[in-house]
Design a protein around this motif. Structure first.
Motif, PDB file in Angstrom:
ATOM      1  N   UNK A  92     -24.753  17.979 -10.174  1.00 47.15           N
ATOM      2  CA  UNK A  92     -24.081  17.806  -8.789  1.00 47.15           C
ATOM      3  C   UNK A  92     -24.354  17.852  -7.402  1.00 47.15           C
ATOM      4  N   UNK A  93     -24.318  16.188  -6.153  1.00 49.23           N
ATOM      5  CA  UNK A  93     -24.586  16.503  -5.286  1.00 49.23           C
ATOM      6  C   UNK A  93     -23.737  15.872  -4.274  1.00 49.23           C
ATOM      7  N   UNK A  94     -24.146  16.160  -2.748  1.00 51.69           N
ATOM      8  CA  UNK A  94     -23.082  15.692  -2.402  1.00 51.69           C
ATOM      9  C   UNK A  94     -23.658  15.161  -1.290  1.00 51.69           C
ATOM     10  N   UNK A  95     -23.324  14.395  -0.066  1.00 52.45           N
ATOM     11  CA  UNK A  95     -23.874  13.881   1.611  1.00 52.45           C
ATOM     12  C   UNK A  95     -24.257  15.468   2.399  1.00 52.45           C
ATOM     13  N   UNK A  96     -25.004  14.766   2.989  1.00 49.91           N
ATOM     14  CA  UNK A  96     -25.458  16.095   4.041  1.00 49.91           C
ATOM     15  C   UNK A  96     -24.474  15.955   4.941  1.00 49.91           C
ATOM     16  N   UNK A  97     -23.356  15.083   5.530  1.00 53.32           N
ATOM     17  CA  UNK A  97     -22.793  15.098   6.456  1.00 53.32           C
ATOM     18  C   UNK A  97     -21.813  16.891   5.603  1.00 53.32           C
ATOM     19  N   UNK A  98     -21.346  17.204   4.464  1.00 55.09           N
ATOM     20  CA  UNK A  98     -20.918  18.299   3.780  1.00 55.09           C
ATOM     21  C   UNK A  98     -21.207  19.677   3.932  1.00 55.09           C
ATOM     22  N   UNK A  99     -22.207  19.474   4.074  1.00 53.87           N
ATOM     23  CA  UNK A  99     -23.039  21.064   4.798  1.00 53.87           C
ATOM     24  C   UNK A  99     -24.095  21.747   3.581  1.00 53.87           C
ATOM     25  N   UNK A 100     -24.787  22.865   3.514  1.00 54.51           N
ATOM     26  CA  UNK A 100     -25.465  22.989   2.288  1.00 54.51           C
ATOM     27  C   UNK A 100     -24.698  22.919   1.545  1.00 54.51           C
ATOM     28  N   UNK A 101     -23.496  24.408   1.451  1.00 49.60           N
ATOM     29  CA  UNK A 101     -23.207  24.586   0.295  1.00 49.60           C
ATOM     30  C   UNK A 101     -21.608  24.331   0.588  1.00 49.60           C
ATOM     31  N   UNK A 155     -15.062  18.169  -1.480  1.00 53.08           N
ATOM     32  CA  UNK A 155     -14.724  19.628  -0.696  1.00 53.08           C
ATOM     33  C   UNK A 155     -13.870  20.084  -0.493  1.00 53.08           C
ATOM     34  N   UNK A 156     -13.870  21.525  -0.002  1.00 52.85           N
ATOM     35  CA  UNK A 156     -12.674  21.582   0.611  1.00 52.85           C
ATOM     36  C   UNK A 156     -12.582  22.730   2.397  1.00 52.85           C
ATOM     37  N   UNK A 157     -14.416  22.855   2.001  1.00 50.13           N
ATOM     38  CA  UNK A 157     -14.916  23.926   3.323  1.00 50.13           C
ATOM     39  C   UNK A 157     -15.932  22.578   3.628  1.00 50.13           C
ATOM     40  N   UNK A 158     -16.602  21.827   5.007  1.00 47.36           N
ATOM     41  CA  UNK A 158     -15.920  22.705   6.062  1.00 47.36           C
ATOM     42  C   UNK A 158     -14.609  21.396   5.984  1.00 47.36           C
ATOM     43  N   UNK A 163     -15.471  13.586  -2.572  1.00 50.68           N
ATOM     44  CA  UNK A 163     -16.970  13.278  -2.792  1.00 50.68           C
ATOM     45  C   UNK A 163     -17.746  12.435  -4.173  1.00 50.68           C
ATOM     46  N   UNK A 164     -16.732  12.096  -5.065  1.00 49.66           N
ATOM     47  CA  UNK A 164     -17.092  11.344  -6.073  1.00 49.66           C
ATOM     48  C   UNK A 164     -15.828  11.540  -7.043  1.00 49.66           C
ATOM     49  N   UNK A 165     -15.822  10.750  -8.167  1.00 48.00           N
ATOM     50  CA  UNK A 165     -14.706  10.671  -9.056  1.00 48.00           C
ATOM     51  C   UNK A 165     -15.061  10.235 -10.250  1.00 48.00           C
ATOM     52  N   UNK A 166     -14.643   9.942 -11.511  1.00 49.22           N
ATOM     53  CA  UNK A 166     -14.762   9.724 -12.710  1.00 49.22           C
ATOM     54  C   UNK A 166     -13.595   9.889 -13.497  1.00 49.22           C
ATOM     55  N   UNK A 167     -13.360   8.968 -14.221  1.00 47.51           N
ATOM     56  CA  UNK A 167     -12.014   8.915 -15.302  1.00 47.51           C
ATOM     57  C   UNK A 167     -12.506   8.737 -16.993  1.00 47.51           C
ATOM     58  N   UNK A 168     -10.970   8.500 -17.545  1.00 48.34           N
ATOM     59  CA  UNK A 168     -11.099   8.644 -18.795  1.00 48.34           C
ATOM     60  C   UNK A 168      -9.687   8.096 -19.547  1.00 48.34           C
ATOM     61  N   UNK A 169     -10.070   7.080 -20.242  1.00 46.26           N
ATOM     62  CA  UNK A 169      -8.439   6.639 -20.648  1.00 46.26           C
ATOM     63  C   UNK A 169      -8.369   7.913 -22.297  1.00 46.26           C
TER      64      UNK A 169
END
Length: 189
Positions: A92-101, A155-158, A163-169
């Motif tokens: 999993x990766x996320x934008x740096x604007x979301x913080x480190x953890x 993300x719940x915090x900050x 940050x991402x999505x996926x789907x399944x039929x």
């Protein structure tokens, strides 16, 4: 909602911890294409989910790997219930604007005429997160076979952010439990 860590559900809902051991041979449901090449990176390629090759050097920010989500599905026809187990987010990766953890959760949506929403508990952000949570809904199979199951990685915090999505039929939903590895994409605009 059940937490599967201390014990397993009865019957065919056992979850094996060995499935997370990537040193063992690939499991029959895992489908992933990685670049494996001895040539320089400028000529290496990868296969995307549609099977087409793209140069690694030409991947834009929107095409980079955001990680994968592992879920299990089962439909218990005798009681008309769908069992959805959110197991694991990998790489999993996320934008740096979301913080480190940031705190991360998975929001699920069954796209019925009246959508059904559910959400995992929030976990501390890292590249590999185990959720091990099962959600059970009483819905007729005919209603489910025409809808999608959408997962939003949030993300719940900050602050709350998808940050991402996926789907399944759910066309091939059956009483036999199936495991799926879904590639996480950037959120749709």
């Amino acid at each position: 909602v059940s937490d599967l860590r201390p014990s397993a559900l009865p019957g065919s809902f056992d979850v094996s911890r060995s499935m997370f051991d990537l040193r063992s041979p690939p499991h029959r449901f895992m489908k992933r294409y990685d670049s494996v090449s001895s040539v320089p990176s400028s000529t290496s390629s990868r296969k995307d989910s549609q099977g087409s090759n793209r140069s690694l050097d030409t991947l834009s920010g929107d095409e980079r790997d955001f990680g994968r989500l592992n879920v299990k599905l089962c439909y218990v026809s005798s009681v008309e219930q769908i069992w959805i187990t959110v197991l694991h987010c990998k790489d999993l990766s996320w934008p740096s604007s979301c913080g480190a953890n940031p705190r991360i959760c998975v929001k699920g949506i069954l796209t019925l005429p009246k959508p059904v929403h559910f959400r995992s508990s929030a976990k501390e952000g890292c590249s590999d997160i185990e959720f091990m949570e099962t959600f059970v809904f009483a819905i007729k199979l005919q209603s489910l076979q025409a809808v999608r199951l959408v997962f939003k990685i949030q993300t719940q915090t900050p602050r709350k952010k998808t940050i991402g999505e996926c789907f399944l039929t759910l066309r091939e939903l059956s009483s036999e439990e199936s495991s799926h590895w879904l590639d996480i994409s950037p959120p749709s605009k």
